[in-house]
Design an enzyme around this catalytic site. Structure first.
Site, PDB file in Angstrom:
ATOM      1  N   LYS A 174      34.800  77.697  32.302  1.00 17.39           N
ATOM      2  CA  LYS A 174      36.269  77.125  33.153  1.00 17.39           C
ATOM      3  C   LYS A 174      35.519  76.454  34.243  1.00 17.39           C
ATOM      4  CE  LYS A 174      38.642  78.779  36.471  1.00 17.39           C
ATOM      5  NZ  LYS A 174      39.140  77.218  36.724  1.00 17.39           N
ATOM      6  N   GLU A 249      26.307  81.972  43.340  1.00 19.96           N
ATOM      7  CA  GLU A 249      26.061  80.878  44.453  1.00 19.96           C
ATOM      8  C   GLU A 249      27.063  80.344  45.091  1.00 19.96           C
ATOM      9  OE1 GLU A 249      21.838  81.038  44.135  1.00 19.96           O
ATOM     10  OE2 GLU A 249      23.088  79.709  45.680  1.00 19.96           O
ATOM     11  N   CYS A 283      27.237  71.975  48.689  1.00 15.77           N
ATOM     12  CA  CYS A 283      26.962  73.437  49.369  1.00 15.77           C
ATOM     13  C   CYS A 283      25.826  73.132  50.297  1.00 15.77           C
ATOM     14  CB  CYS A 283      26.581  74.328  48.336  1.00 15.77           C
ATOM     15  SG  CYS A 283      25.551  73.573  47.079  1.00 15.77           S
ATOM     16  N   GLU A 384      31.549  77.740  56.985  1.00 14.66           N
ATOM     17  CA  GLU A 384      31.515  76.528  56.193  1.00 14.66           C
ATOM     18  C   GLU A 384      32.801  75.763  56.212  1.00 14.66           C
ATOM     19  OE1 GLU A 384      31.634  76.973  51.973  1.00 14.66           O
ATOM     20  OE2 GLU A 384      29.797  75.688  51.940  1.00 14.66           O
TER      21      GLU A 384
HETATM   22  P1  NAP Z   1      36.139  78.455  44.684  1.00 18.70           P
HETATM   23  O1  NAP Z   1      37.863  78.068  44.972  1.00 18.70           O
HETATM   24  O2  NAP Z   1      35.479  79.688  44.680  1.00 18.70           O
HETATM   25  O3  NAP Z   1      36.325  78.018  42.879  1.00 18.70           O
HETATM   26  C1  NAP Z   1      35.075  78.221  42.050  1.00 18.70           C
HETATM   27  C2  NAP Z   1      35.784  78.438  40.859  1.00 18.70           C
HETATM   28  O4  NAP Z   1      36.146  79.646  40.639  1.00 18.70           O
HETATM   29  C3  NAP Z   1      36.763  77.325  40.171  1.00 18.70           C
HETATM   30  O5  NAP Z   1      36.655  77.359  38.928  1.00 18.70           O
HETATM   31  C4  NAP Z   1      37.929  78.199  40.317  1.00 18.70           C
HETATM   32  O6  NAP Z   1      39.137  77.938  39.592  1.00 18.70           O
HETATM   33  C5  NAP Z   1      37.444  79.717  40.076  1.00 18.70           C
HETATM   34  N1  NAP Z   1      38.313  80.947  40.448  1.00 18.70           N
HETATM   35  C6  NAP Z   1      39.045  80.884  41.537  1.00 18.70           C
HETATM   36  N2  NAP Z   1      39.486  82.158  41.708  1.00 18.70           N
HETATM   37  C7  NAP Z   1      39.004  82.891  40.453  1.00 18.70           C
HETATM   38  C8  NAP Z   1      39.133  84.430  39.870  1.00 18.70           C
HETATM   39  N3  NAP Z   1      39.913  85.048  40.735  1.00 18.70           N
HETATM   40  N4  NAP Z   1      38.440  84.756  39.047  1.00 18.70           N
HETATM   41  C9  NAP Z   1      37.583  83.825  38.507  1.00 18.70           C
HETATM   42  N5  NAP Z   1      37.545  82.660  38.830  1.00 18.70           N
HETATM   43  C10 NAP Z   1      37.969  82.067  40.016  1.00 18.70           C
HETATM   44  O7  NAP Z   1      35.235  77.314  45.318  1.00 18.70           O
HETATM   45  P2  NAP Z   1      35.475  75.616  45.193  1.00 18.70           P
HETATM   46  O8  NAP Z   1      36.352  75.481  46.132  1.00 18.70           O
HETATM   47  O9  NAP Z   1      35.862  75.074  43.767  1.00 18.70           O
HETATM   48  O10 NAP Z   1      33.904  75.173  45.483  1.00 18.70           O
HETATM   49  C11 NAP Z   1      33.540  74.832  47.077  1.00 18.70           C
HETATM   50  C12 NAP Z   1      32.736  76.052  47.414  1.00 18.70           C
HETATM   51  O11 NAP Z   1      31.630  76.286  46.329  1.00 18.70           O
HETATM   52  C13 NAP Z   1      32.058  76.003  48.407  1.00 18.70           C
HETATM   53  O12 NAP Z   1      31.965  77.194  49.298  1.00 18.70           O
HETATM   54  C14 NAP Z   1      30.511  75.581  48.358  1.00 18.70           C
HETATM   55  O13 NAP Z   1      29.915  75.796  49.115  1.00 18.70           O
HETATM   56  C15 NAP Z   1      30.420  76.205  47.047  1.00 18.70           C
HETATM   57  N6  NAP Z   1      29.193  75.577  46.345  1.00 18.70           N
HETATM   58  C16 NAP Z   1      27.850  76.376  46.388  1.00 18.70           C
HETATM   59  C17 NAP Z   1      26.978  75.866  45.734  1.00 18.70           C
HETATM   60  C18 NAP Z   1      25.536  76.763  45.652  1.00 18.70           C
HETATM   61  O14 NAP Z   1      24.732  76.237  44.693  1.00 18.70           O
HETATM   62  N7  NAP Z   1      25.318  77.497  46.493  1.00 18.70           N
HETATM   63  C19 NAP Z   1      26.983  74.732  44.827  1.00 18.70           C
HETATM   64  C20 NAP Z   1      28.149  74.101  45.001  1.00 18.70           C
HETATM   65  C21 NAP Z   1      29.355  74.449  45.763  1.00 18.70           C
HETATM   66  P3  NAP Z   1      40.252  77.042  40.253  1.00 18.70           P
HETATM   67  O15 NAP Z   1      39.678  75.769  40.233  1.00 18.70           O
HETATM   68  O16 NAP Z   1      41.395  77.071  38.946  1.00 18.70           O
HETATM   69  O17 NAP Z   1      41.011  77.584  41.289  1.00 18.70           O
END
Ligand code: NAP
Ligand code: MG
Length: 492
Positions: A174, A249, A283, A384
């Protein structure tokens, strides 16, 4: 207008969804690239069923053969590199140069992981008993859920899908709702590579619907997630209820420490690249600078000067350095944090607002922003932001710099600029992160080495490199006794 289709059991199938999300270009919101269906839980279940059914055959394909599918996907990506990079810039906003970099890194990841098919194996160990030996062997887990963020929408799916399938698992993927087009292309590459039906399935939809089905369905045996801490801790908790393996992550608040003997030009280059490259939406983005007092004013002046000269705009244009925020809500979060920083009493040195004018009115552009006199308890020093905002703090010496650097919940990446060897090794020993860069920016990672964070950033499993397959495999330990005799010693 293209309506993206789900990929289930080897077929691209139209979703039954009645609601769709527009996939907009964040640099020009007049441009709608396609419509992403908000698929139902039933559609997610169909994808999970396909993964369950495919697993029994796929796990019996030999590991080197599974690896060769990934090698073919790497070739397919090389052929479609330009197309994929342009799609990435159009839907996510990073500059075309950055997109080409992400695609190249993804090719490297696929190439490396293809080879893991030939290296997959365990250990052989001596026993405490004569004429006995022990070995370990790795087996796949089953159908795995892969849930990814929008900020590296090509590389992150590749660094999860490739080790998952090389290890013999099947996948339900997904992607983030902001980046459906690149997800489609990534899956097409595996299809072009001939990966059998059901081994990789793609379902578009919201986290709350498709994501929830994936993390709660008992047929899913492992969940690999990259994204925010809010969602990650929820997934960890749900996984715990079912005793499902979970990899998360999450966020970062990555520091650069600059000591007084540092090459200042080099430090300035690295900090600006780390803080504002990819619009700060990494990230591993640099979000804090901790500089030794004696050189602080000099460093700050150079940083502001270089930052003011960054060109912000549509990443398809060759002269642009910094693209837009991915979406209106992300931009508003960034602007809110800028407001918070001002109210907390930090000193705004440059940027600080949304950009306007003919080049910028149609996109989500925020000027690269630097705050000075940031103190460690401020929210802009702790949370963040995920945008082009940098906070500067001053320290007496390395000890104080380390204490400041470690005073956050996150632990992803960190850099130090110095030529003092003892300081470098002390930094490596004391800094609480998973990835350390010496005299280079906090960002970036190579395909063949482990990547991941500690503390609130990561759950311990590493991604990329050989370590990546650990999450996607179970180890069986085998005791072989060739004495042919009754055991005299107790085995404990
Ligand atoms: P996010 O809002 O947590 O979303 C990540 C994924 O989770 C999306 O596909 C999202 O779907 C899905 N999701 C949301 N709610 C869910 C639920 N209840 N159950 C299952 N899946 C769910 O994060 P983002 O805004 O896309 O990404 C930014 C974040 O990623 C930042 O905090 C960044 O630091 C982190 N990041 C970390 C790394 C690392 O390796 N440490 C690398 C890259 C990014 P939807 O899009 O449909 O909401
Ligand atoms: Mg978009």
């Amino acid at each position: 207008m293209e309506i993206y289709r789900n990929y289930i059991n080897g077929r691209w199938v139209e979703s039954t969804a009645e609601r769709f999300l527009e996939n907009k270009n964040p640099a020009n919101t007049d441009e709608v690239l396609g419509l992403m269906p908000l698929s139902s839980r039933d559609e997610a279940r169909a994808a999970i069923r396909a993964a369950v059914e495919a697993f029994d055959k796929w796990r019996r394909v030999t590991a080197p053969a599974r690896g060769s599918y990934v090698a073919r996907a790497a070739e397919a990506m090389r052929r479609r590199k330009e197309e994929l990079a342009e799609a990435l810039t159009r839907e996510e906003g990073k500059t075309l140069r950055e997109s080409l970099g992400e695609v190249q890194r993804s090719i490297n990841i696929l190439e490396f992981m293809a080879g893991e098919g030939r290296r997959l194996g365990g250990e052989t160990l001596y026993s405490e008993l004569p004429n006995n030996f022990i070995y370990t062997v790795k087996y796949p887990i089953g159908p795995v859920a892969i849930i990814t963020p929008w900020n590296f929408p090509v590389a992150i799916p590749c660094w999860k899908i490739a080790p998952a399938i090389v290890a013999g698992n099947t996948v339900v993927f997904k992607p983030a709702s902001y980046t459906p087009l690149t997800a489609k292309i990534v899956v097409e590459l595996f299809e072009e590579a001939g990966v059998p039906p059901g081994v990789i399935n793609l379902v578009y939809g919201s986290g709350g619907t498709v994501g929830e089905e994936m993390i709660n369905n008992p047929a899913v045996r492992a969940i690999s997630f990259t994204g925010s801490n809010e969602v990650g801790s929820h997934i960890q908790a749900q996984g715990a209820l079912r005793m499902t393996k979970v990899q998360c992550e999450m966020g970062g608040k990555n520091p650069v420490v600059v000591l007084e003997d540092a090459d200042l030009e080099l430090a300035v280059e690295g900090i600006v690249q780390g803080a504002f490259g990819s619009t700060g939406q990494r990230c591993t983005a640099t979000s804090r600078v901790i500089v030794e007092q004696s050189i602080a004013d000099q460093l700050v002046e150079k940083l502001v000067d270089k930052t003011r000269r960054l060109r912000v705009g549509n990443g398809l244009q060759p002269n642009v350095d910094v693209g837009p925020s991915v979406d209106a809500s992300q931009m508003h979060t960034v602007l809110e944090y800028i407001d918070i920083g001002k109210k907390e009493g930090a000193r705004l040195l440059c940027g600080g607002s949304r950009l306007s004018g003919p080049e910028h009115d149609k996109g989500y552009f925020v000027a690269p922003t630097i705050f000075d006199n940031v103190s460690p308890e401020m929210r802009i020093a702790q949370e963040e932001i995920f945008g082009p905002v940098l906070s500067i703090m001053r320290a007496r010496d390395l000890e104080q710099a380390l204490a400041l650097a470690n005073r956050v919940r996150y632990g992803l990446s960190a850099s130090i600029y110095t030529n003092n060897a003892a300081a470098i090794f002390q930094f490596v020993d004391e800094i609480e992160v998973g990835v350390i860069h010496i005299n280079s920016p906090t960002v970036g990672g190579e395909a063949h080495v482990p990547f991941g964070g500690i503390k609130a950033t990561g759950m311990g499993w590493r991604e990329m490199g050989r370590a990546a397959v650990d999450f996607y495999t179970e180890v069986k330990t085998v005791y072989i006794d060739y004495t042919g005799r009754k055991r005299e010693t107790n085995i404990y």
